[in-house]
Design a protein around this motif. Structure first.
Motif, short mmCIF file in Angstrom:
data_model
loop_
_atom_site.label_atom_id
_atom_site.label_comp_id
_atom_site.label_asym_id
_atom_site.label_seq_id
_atom_site.Cartn_x
_atom_site.Cartn_y
_atom_site.Cartn_z
N TRP A 9 -40.87 59.42 65.90
CA TRP A 9 -40.79 58.18 65.12
C TRP A 9 -40.78 58.46 63.63
CZ3 TRP A 9 -42.01 53.12 67.46
CH2 TRP A 9 -42.27 53.18 68.84
N ILE A 15 -43.16 51.80 61.27
CA ILE A 15 -44.55 51.50 61.65
C ILE A 15 -45.32 50.92 60.46
CG2 ILE A 15 -46.70 52.49 62.53
CD1 ILE A 15 -44.65 54.78 63.57
N ARG A 92 -46.67 48.43 65.78
CA ARG A 92 -47.83 49.26 66.15
C ARG A 92 -48.24 49.00 67.59
NH1 ARG A 92 -51.59 52.20 63.01
NH2 ARG A 92 -52.36 53.83 64.41
N LEU A 95 -45.92 51.10 69.66
CA LEU A 95 -46.29 52.51 69.54
C LEU A 95 -47.58 52.80 70.31
CD1 LEU A 95 -45.99 55.34 68.33
CD2 LEU A 95 -47.09 54.47 66.25
N ASN A 129 -52.00 57.90 67.65
CA ASN A 129 -50.69 57.80 68.28
C ASN A 129 -49.92 59.10 68.29
OD1 ASN A 129 -50.54 54.74 66.52
ND2 ASN A 129 -50.81 54.86 68.73
#
Length: 203
Positions: A9, A15, A92, A95, A129
């Motif tokens: 990502w 994000i 988020r 994710l 993450n």
């Protein structure tokens, strides 16, 4: 359907908000009464080195602002830079679900100066993450160049055909595609969910 087991990502623009983009610099020029053209010219000359970890924040500020007396401190300006970072909660959530599923290796490939990158990792708990950060300030290479993507593939030992890279800028998708990676041009949460679903990634 591609057998995707690795998701890379981008961070800024996906994000989180961009860390120090043109809009933020414009706001800074207004807030601190800067000559915009002069500031932007000096930024353009110094930012590639700052972004790739070759100069520090203090050196960047010396080159762009504190080459002469100012009515504000570098601490005040640094606080302004950090304050530009905000999270996109709807992304988020996606994710978080991908990372917590345990089905995928999840990493970041992003362009970010060292001090700002470290601030954002801490402030937004990005370690929950991401298993690894291939940030320009660490690998001394920046998107859209192939080198940063090649490093990510070589270090993780992931076949490109099993990797999916998500970025909000189309030009940053060209190099990973040439290397055989799958890509998603991120636009919004609904579109991202739909595109991930096409690759069999459940969110």
């Amino acid at each position: 359907m591609a057998n995707i087991n690795t998701l890379f990502w981008d961070i800024g623009g996906v994000i989180l908000t961009n860390g120090w983009d043109r809009g933020s610099r414009k706001e800074a020029a207004t807030a601190f009464h800067l000559d915009w053209e002069e500031f932007q010219d000096r930024h353009d000359l110094s930012f590639p080195a700052f972004d790739s970890g070759q100069i520090s924040l203090n050196e960047y500020l010396d080159r762009t602002l504190f080459y002469r007396q100012r009515s504000f401190t570098r601490e005040e300006f640094t606080a302004f830079i950090f304050a530009q970072s905000r999270e996109y909660p709807d992304i988020r959530v996606i994710l978080d679900k991908v990372a917590s599923s345990g089905k995928y290796f999840v990493g970041a490939i992003n362009n970010e100066p060292l001090v700002l990158n470290q601030y954002r990792i801490e402030a937004f708990d990005l370690r929950r993450n991401f298993q690894v950060f291939f940030s320009s300030c660490y690998v001394r290479s920046r998107k859209p160049e192939e080198a940063i993507f090649r490093v990510a593939l070589e270090v993780t030992q992931r076949p490109p055909e099993h990797c999916l890279f998500i970025d909000d800028r189309p030009r940053n998708l060209e190099s990973p595609r040439r290397l055989g990676m799958h890509t998603i041009h991120h636009q919004n949460a609904g579109q991202l969910r739909s595109e991930l679903g096409k690759y069999g990634v459940e969110v």
